[in-house]
Design a protein around this motif. Structure first.
Motif, PDB file in Angstrom:
ATOM      1  N   GLY A 212       0.838  -1.205   0.000  1.00 33.54           N
ATOM      2  CA  GLY A 212       0.000   0.000   0.000  1.00 33.54           C
ATOM      3  C   GLY A 212       0.863   1.240   0.000  1.00 33.54           C
ATOM      4  N   ALA A 213       0.245   2.341   0.350  1.00 30.31           N
ATOM      5  CA  ALA A 213       0.895   3.668   0.448  1.00 30.31           C
ATOM      6  C   ALA A 213       1.072   4.364  -0.895  1.00 30.31           C
ATOM      7  N   GLU A 214       0.759   3.673  -1.999  1.00 33.05           N
ATOM      8  CA  GLU A 214       0.861   4.312  -3.312  1.00 33.05           C
ATOM      9  C   GLU A 214      -0.050   3.576  -4.285  1.00 33.05           C
ATOM     10  N   PRO A 215      -0.447   4.239  -5.372  1.00 30.30           N
ATOM     11  CA  PRO A 215      -1.298   3.549  -6.340  1.00 30.30           C
ATOM     12  C   PRO A 215      -0.546   2.463  -7.104  1.00 30.30           C
ATOM     13  N   TRP A 216      -1.264   1.415  -7.452  1.00 32.94           N
ATOM     14  CA  TRP A 216      -0.665   0.335  -8.258  1.00 32.94           C
ATOM     15  C   TRP A 216      -1.774  -0.380  -9.019  1.00 32.94           C
ATOM     16  N   THR A 233      -1.959  -8.384  -1.578  1.00 33.94           N
ATOM     17  CA  THR A 233      -3.181  -7.611  -1.329  1.00 33.94           C
ATOM     18  C   THR A 233      -2.844  -6.131  -1.145  1.00 33.94           C
ATOM     19  N   ASP A 234      -3.876  -5.336  -1.367  1.00 33.36           N
ATOM     20  CA  ASP A 234      -3.755  -3.880  -1.334  1.00 33.36           C
ATOM     21  C   ASP A 234      -4.324  -3.360  -0.016  1.00 33.36           C
ATOM     22  N   ASN A 235      -3.683  -2.377   0.557  1.00 33.46           N
ATOM     23  CA  ASN A 235      -4.309  -1.712   1.707  1.00 33.46           C
ATOM     24  C   ASN A 235      -4.099  -0.219   1.625  1.00 33.46           C
ATOM     25  N   TYR A 236      -5.015   0.507   2.287  1.00 29.39           N
ATOM     26  CA  TYR A 236      -5.129   1.943   2.062  1.00 29.39           C
ATOM     27  C   TYR A 236      -5.192   2.709   3.380  1.00 29.39           C
ATOM     28  N   GLY A 237      -4.586   3.863   3.354  1.00 26.71           N
ATOM     29  CA  GLY A 237      -4.685   4.739   4.518  1.00 26.71           C
ATOM     30  C   GLY A 237      -3.936   6.013   4.249  1.00 26.71           C
ATOM     31  N   MET A 238      -3.936   6.893   5.214  1.00 28.45           N
ATOM     32  CA  MET A 238      -3.130   8.104   5.081  1.00 28.45           C
ATOM     33  C   MET A 238      -2.885   8.670   6.460  1.00 28.45           C
ATOM     34  N   SER A 239      -1.773   9.384   6.572  1.00 23.38           N
ATOM     35  CA  SER A 239      -1.364   9.819   7.899  1.00 23.38           C
ATOM     36  C   SER A 239      -2.433  10.664   8.583  1.00 23.38           C
ATOM     37  N   GLU A 240      -3.093  11.542   7.829  1.00 23.29           N
ATOM     38  CA  GLU A 240      -4.069  12.443   8.442  1.00 23.29           C
ATOM     39  C   GLU A 240      -5.178  11.671   9.170  1.00 23.29           C
ATOM     40  N   GLY A 302      -8.711  13.533  -1.544  1.00 21.73           N
ATOM     41  CA  GLY A 302      -8.166  13.775  -2.886  1.00 21.73           C
ATOM     42  C   GLY A 302      -8.093  12.490  -3.703  1.00 21.73           C
ATOM     43  N   ASP A 303      -8.413  11.355  -3.086  1.00 19.56           N
ATOM     44  CA  ASP A 303      -8.351  10.069  -3.801  1.00 19.56           C
ATOM     45  C   ASP A 303      -9.696   9.745  -4.440  1.00 19.56           C
ATOM     46  N   LEU A 304      -9.645   9.289  -5.693  1.00 19.89           N
ATOM     47  CA  LEU A 304     -10.867   8.938  -6.414  1.00 19.89           C
ATOM     48  C   LEU A 304     -11.077   7.429  -6.407  1.00 19.89           C
ATOM     49  N   LYS A 323     -10.164  -0.250  -5.890  1.00 12.63           N
ATOM     50  CA  LYS A 323      -8.807   0.259  -6.125  1.00 12.63           C
ATOM     51  C   LYS A 323      -8.830   1.767  -6.410  1.00 12.63           C
ATOM     52  N   ILE A 324      -7.866   2.484  -5.876  1.00 10.47           N
ATOM     53  CA  ILE A 324      -7.827   3.942  -6.078  1.00 10.47           C
ATOM     54  C   ILE A 324      -7.600   4.222  -7.567  1.00 10.47           C
ATOM     55  N   MET A 325      -8.449   5.100  -8.115  1.00 12.53           N
ATOM     56  CA  MET A 325      -8.464   5.307  -9.569  1.00 12.53           C
ATOM     57  C   MET A 325      -7.803   6.602 -10.011  1.00 12.53           C
ATOM     58  N   GLY A 326      -7.353   7.395  -9.096  1.00 17.80           N
ATOM     59  CA  GLY A 326      -6.716   8.651  -9.485  1.00 17.80           C
ATOM     60  C   GLY A 326      -6.832   9.647  -8.355  1.00 17.80           C
ATOM     61  N   ARG A 327      -6.402  10.881  -8.626  1.00 16.70           N
ATOM     62  CA  ARG A 327      -6.491  11.916  -7.606  1.00 16.70           C
ATOM     63  C   ARG A 327      -7.180  13.150  -8.171  1.00 16.70           C
ATOM     64  N   THR A 328      -7.714  13.939  -7.276  1.00 17.41           N
ATOM     65  CA  THR A 328      -8.375  15.163  -7.727  1.00 17.41           C
ATOM     66  C   THR A 328      -7.350  16.270  -7.955  1.00 17.41           C
ATOM     67  N   LEU A 332       1.798  13.694  -6.615  1.00 13.16           N
ATOM     68  CA  LEU A 332       2.469  12.490  -7.108  1.00 13.16           C
ATOM     69  C   LEU A 332       2.976  11.713  -5.909  1.00 13.16           C
ATOM     70  N   ILE A 333       3.067  10.415  -6.046  1.00  9.00           N
ATOM     71  CA  ILE A 333       3.705   9.647  -4.971  1.00  9.00           C
ATOM     72  C   ILE A 333       4.943   9.008  -5.580  1.00  9.00           C
ATOM     73  N   VAL A 334       6.092   9.472  -5.121  1.00  7.78           N
ATOM     74  CA  VAL A 334       7.352   9.006  -5.690  1.00  7.78           C
ATOM     75  C   VAL A 334       8.135   8.319  -4.575  1.00  7.78           C
ATOM     76  N   VAL A 337       6.820   8.890  -1.260  1.00 11.92           N
ATOM     77  CA  VAL A 337       6.808  10.258  -0.743  1.00 11.92           C
ATOM     78  C   VAL A 337       5.788  11.076  -1.532  1.00 11.92           C
ATOM     79  N   ASN A 338       4.938  11.821  -0.818  1.00 14.48           N
ATOM     80  CA  ASN A 338       3.963  12.672  -1.506  1.00 14.48           C
ATOM     81  C   ASN A 338       4.655  13.917  -2.036  1.00 14.48           C
ATOM     82  N   VAL A 339       4.503  14.162  -3.316  1.00  8.03           N
ATOM     83  CA  VAL A 339       5.164  15.318  -3.925  1.00  8.03           C
ATOM     84  C   VAL A 339       4.109  16.189  -4.601  1.00  8.03           C
TER      85      VAL A 339
END
Ligand code: AMP
Ligand code: ZN
Length: 444
Positions: A212-216, A233-240, A302-304, A323-328, A332-334, A337-339
């Motif tokens: 997780g932590a990034e789209p794939w 498997t995929d998992n999702y979350g965010m620090s906030e 911001g996740d679609l 599955k996360i399909m994009g962002r509003t 970028l996640i590089v 790291v969120n950029v």
């Protein structure tokens, strides 16, 4: 596969909704009483905690954006005194720009519970040995998975990220059965396994991968599964919201089960802010229902994606984020790291000798993300001596490293060589195609 907390994960939906409503009411009151930022916003909207009588009433409450956390840097949105806060995490970014999150002891315990559930859903049991190759530190990935897996009773190898040959050696020597990291790092580990002349089927004991932590995309999943001989498997979350543990796939691999007793998920049209129809794609807006230190209301991720509430074959009744399909936005996640391109722009505007014309190129080589930046220099600099250009290059690379925590490949280019666009400037080329086919991915 055993369900970690059947009382919650298999709760009747009507009961689950009642539980959510009770927690929401309590949370809104808690927020109103303890966070002046929200009290002010709610007063402006003329809404009182007593006005929340149904889950639909959540729409009366204000949204929270990432910028609200930044504007209140570092602890302005905390609802508890610091003596109750036992942990801080933060996203990368310069001082005053990063998003800082805090946890009370109970928040940490709840976090472990959330992660224990999603890890169990992904096949993990106390018999496993899990290598955590997420970074440990301010990033939430390492510690988040660590506490959750420890709660299950898994033997943890806290390898953290980096030093891939050593990761492979540890996996082999300690017999890890579970790998935890970003999907792109898993692909890179698989490459190194091959380089080391190892055959995952014979030389490694891996069974499951929690990523997780990034789209794939689904094709990346297939590649990882094949190359490492695991179920991924995929998992999702965010620090906030807490970190990893908001939602995670079960072995059906058809959407990530939401920890709905901890989070209320809305799907909105990002333009109008209104709810979309059930099952339609939109922006995920998530409200944590019982956070003590940082209890946000209606956080705009911001996740679609879409949310599916049909019963899952695994027996869990909780809703699933597909599955996360994009962002509003253009985040970028590089390398995890969120950029934000705006961070790059700010650095460039501060450097003498460069023009405000740039192009960000993100690509993956040997399964490692890299970020290339083309920047136009002004005439006077371009025709200057080489030494000055090199100095300028070093200065920009250093400053970007401080802001992003990433080493950027910089190319200073001739004035007017970056194509000018007629409309909105196209400043990003992401060649990785991480949301590939996600929009027509299998639906529940
Ligand atoms: P962070 O707070 O640094 O952990 O970053 C959170 C962001 O990472 C989310 O808002 C998503 O954009 C992204 N993210 C996290 N997990 C996933 C996932 N499983 N699939 C796609 N994107 C993800
Ligand atoms: Zn399921």
């Amino acid at each position: 596969m055993p369900i970690w907390n059947p009382a919650i994960e298999q709760m009747k939906r009507s009961e689950l909704k009642e539980l959510q409503l009770a927690k929401l009411k309590q949370n809104v009151k808690y927020v109103y009483d303890n966070v002046s930022f929200y009290r002010k916003k709610m007063d402006e909207l003329k809404v009182k905690p007593e006005d929340i009588k149904s889950l639909e009433d959540i729409r009366k409450l204000p949204f929270t954006k990432k910028s609200d956390l930044r504007d209140n840097y570092p602890f302005g949105l905390f609802a508890t005194p610091m003596k109750k806060v036992v942990r801080i995490h933060a996203s990368s970014g310069t001082t005053g720009k990063s998003t800082v999150v805090g946890y009370t002891r109970r928040d940490i315990e709840n976090w472990a519970e959330m992660v224990a559930r999603i890890a169990s859903a992904a096949g993990v049991t106390e018999d496993d040995i899990a290598q955590i190759a997420f970074g440990y530190g301010l990033f939430t990935g390492g510690f988040g998975l660590h506490y959750g897996l420890e709660k299950i009773g898994v033997t943890i190898v806290p390898a953290s990220s980096g030093n891939t040959k050593r990761q492979v050696q540890l996996m082999q020597d300690f017999g890890a059965t579970v790998l935890v990291c970003t999907p792109s790092y898993a692909l890179h580990i698989a490459d190194v396994v091959k380089e080391c002349g190892l055959n995952p089927k014979k030389d490694l004991k891996l069974k499951f991968g929690l990523f997780g932590a990034e789209p794939w995309s689904e094709s990346i999943r297939k590649e990882i599964e094949k190359n490492l001989n695991i179920i991924a498997t995929d998992n999702y979350g965010m620090s906030e919201l807490i970190g990893p543990g908001v939602a995670g796939e079960c072995l059906e691999k058809n959407g990530m089960h939401i920890n709905e007793d901890f989070f209320f998920v809305e799907v909105i049209n990002p333009e109008t802010g209104e709810w979309v129809k059930e099952g339609e794609k939109g922006e995920l807006v998530i409200t944590p229902l019982e956070k003590e230190a940082l209890p946000l209301l209606r956080y705009r991720t911001g996740d679609l994606s879409k949310v599916c509430y049909e019963p899952c074959k695994c027996g869990r009744t909780t809703g699933r984020i597909m599955k996360i399909m994009g962002r509003t936005d253009d985040m970028l996640i590089v390398r995890g790291v969120n950029v934000f391109p705006s961070q790059i722009e700010e650095v460039l505007l501060d450097v003498e000798g460069v023009a405000p014309h740039y192009l960000i190129i993100v690509d993956r080589k040997d399964n490692i993300d890299y970020l290339e930046l083309w920047v136009e220099v002004v005439d006077s600099i371009f025709f200057d001596e080489m030494k000055k250009l090199v100095e300028l290059e070093e200065k920009i690379v250093d400053r970007l490293f401080t802001v992003l925590g990433l080493k950027v490949k910089l190319k200073l280019v001739e004035p007017k060589s970056i194509e000018r666009s007629q409309g909105k400037a196209k400043r990003i080329i992401d060649k990785r195609d991480v949301y590939e086919n996600q929009n027509n991915s299998k639906n529940c």
